[in-house]
Design a protein around this motif. Structure first.
Motif, PDB file in Angstrom:
ATOM      1  N   LYS A   5       0.771  -1.325   0.166  1.00  0.00           N
ATOM      2  CA  LYS A   5      -0.042   0.041  -0.057  1.00  0.00           C
ATOM      3  C   LYS A   5       0.849   1.207   0.127  1.00  0.00           C
ATOM      4  O   LYS A   5       1.667   1.225   0.603  1.00  0.00           O
ATOM      5  CB  LYS A   5      -0.739   0.016   1.105  1.00  0.00           C
ATOM      6  N   GLN A   6       0.541   2.239  -0.563  1.00  0.00           N
ATOM      7  CA  GLN A   6       1.129   3.556  -0.858  1.00  0.00           C
ATOM      8  C   GLN A   6       0.667   4.285   0.468  1.00  0.00           C
ATOM      9  O   GLN A   6      -0.518   4.377   0.920  1.00  0.00           O
ATOM     10  CB  GLN A   6       0.956   4.275  -2.226  1.00  0.00           C
ATOM     11  N   GLU A   7       1.805   4.856   1.022  1.00  0.00           N
ATOM     12  CA  GLU A   7       1.485   5.569   2.334  1.00  0.00           C
ATOM     13  C   GLU A   7       0.758   6.876   1.869  1.00  0.00           C
ATOM     14  O   GLU A   7       1.151   7.609   0.769  1.00  0.00           O
ATOM     15  CB  GLU A   7       2.793   6.129   3.036  1.00  0.00           C
ATOM     16  N   ARG A   8      -0.172   6.995   2.525  1.00  0.00           N
ATOM     17  CA  ARG A   8      -0.771   8.281   2.174  1.00  0.00           C
ATOM     18  C   ARG A   8      -0.246   9.746   2.695  1.00  0.00           C
ATOM     19  O   ARG A   8       0.238   9.500   3.774  1.00  0.00           O
ATOM     20  CB  ARG A   8      -2.595   8.340   2.805  1.00  0.00           C
ATOM     21  N   SER A  10      -0.758  13.861   4.046  1.00  0.00           N
ATOM     22  CA  SER A  10      -1.996  14.579   4.600  1.00  0.00           C
ATOM     23  C   SER A  10      -2.380  15.633   3.602  1.00  0.00           C
ATOM     24  O   SER A  10      -1.783  15.935   2.561  1.00  0.00           O
ATOM     25  CB  SER A  10      -1.390  15.360   5.685  1.00  0.00           C
ATOM     26  N   THR A  11      -3.648  16.276   3.580  1.00  0.00           N
ATOM     27  CA  THR A  11      -4.148  17.143   2.729  1.00  0.00           C
ATOM     28  C   THR A  11      -3.011  18.370   2.728  1.00  0.00           C
ATOM     29  O   THR A  11      -2.940  18.965   1.668  1.00  0.00           O
ATOM     30  CB  THR A  11      -5.626  17.432   3.402  1.00  0.00           C
TER      31      THR A  11
END
Length: 156
Positions: A5-8, A10-11
């Protein structure tokens, strides 16, 4: 096979990267005129936000104080930000020790681009809220320090 999974991010980091891309493109194509346009646009963006804060204060029937500027501030200050604020009748001193926008620009080696935003947005916010508020970015993590020091002074 296990999928990674790709690390998310922050906005705030995502918005900082968007600003990097837009500002860099405008400056590459239009040089100093493009840089000035970015500065002016960020200031105007701040003014509009400040006017919105002012309208919310007025709708609530509250006075246009510096305390209410912060109380009705329009941007969520999530746990991504760390700051200390001193407030008085005619001043606000904010020491921002962690800022996801500044951190992103520093990490991406885009300090000059980031300063276009930081040097203008709060100046516009203060002016839009109340033109009697003088704003100065005394210290800046992208310029000369390990924190930002924002100084707001209201003329009497």
């Amino acid at each position: 096979m296990e999928e990674k999974k790709q690390e998310r991010i922050s906005t705030f980091e995502l918005m900082a990267k968007l600003f990097e891309s837009l500002a860099e493109e405008v400056i590459d194509k239009f040089g100093q005129e493009g840089k000035k346009a970015i500065e002016d646009a960020v200031f105007k963006f701040g003014v509009k936000r400040g006017q919105g804060i002012r309208q919310n204060v007025e709708k609530a029937g509250e006075p246009l104080t510096l305390e209410n500027y912060l109380k009705f501030y329009d941007m969520e200050r999530s746990s991504d930000f760390k700051s200390e604020t001193s407030i008085g009748e005619d001043y606000i001193d904010q020491y921002i020790t962690v800022c996801p926008l500044g951190n992103t620009w520093a990490k991406d080696k885009m300090a000059e681009i980031g300063k276009l935003y930081c040097d203008n947005v709060d100046k516009g916010l203060a002016h839009g809220y109340d033109p009697r508020i003088q704003y100065n970015l005394e210290k800046h993590v992208l310029r000369d320090c390990n924190h930002c020091y924002l100084k707001f002074r209201k003329e009497k």
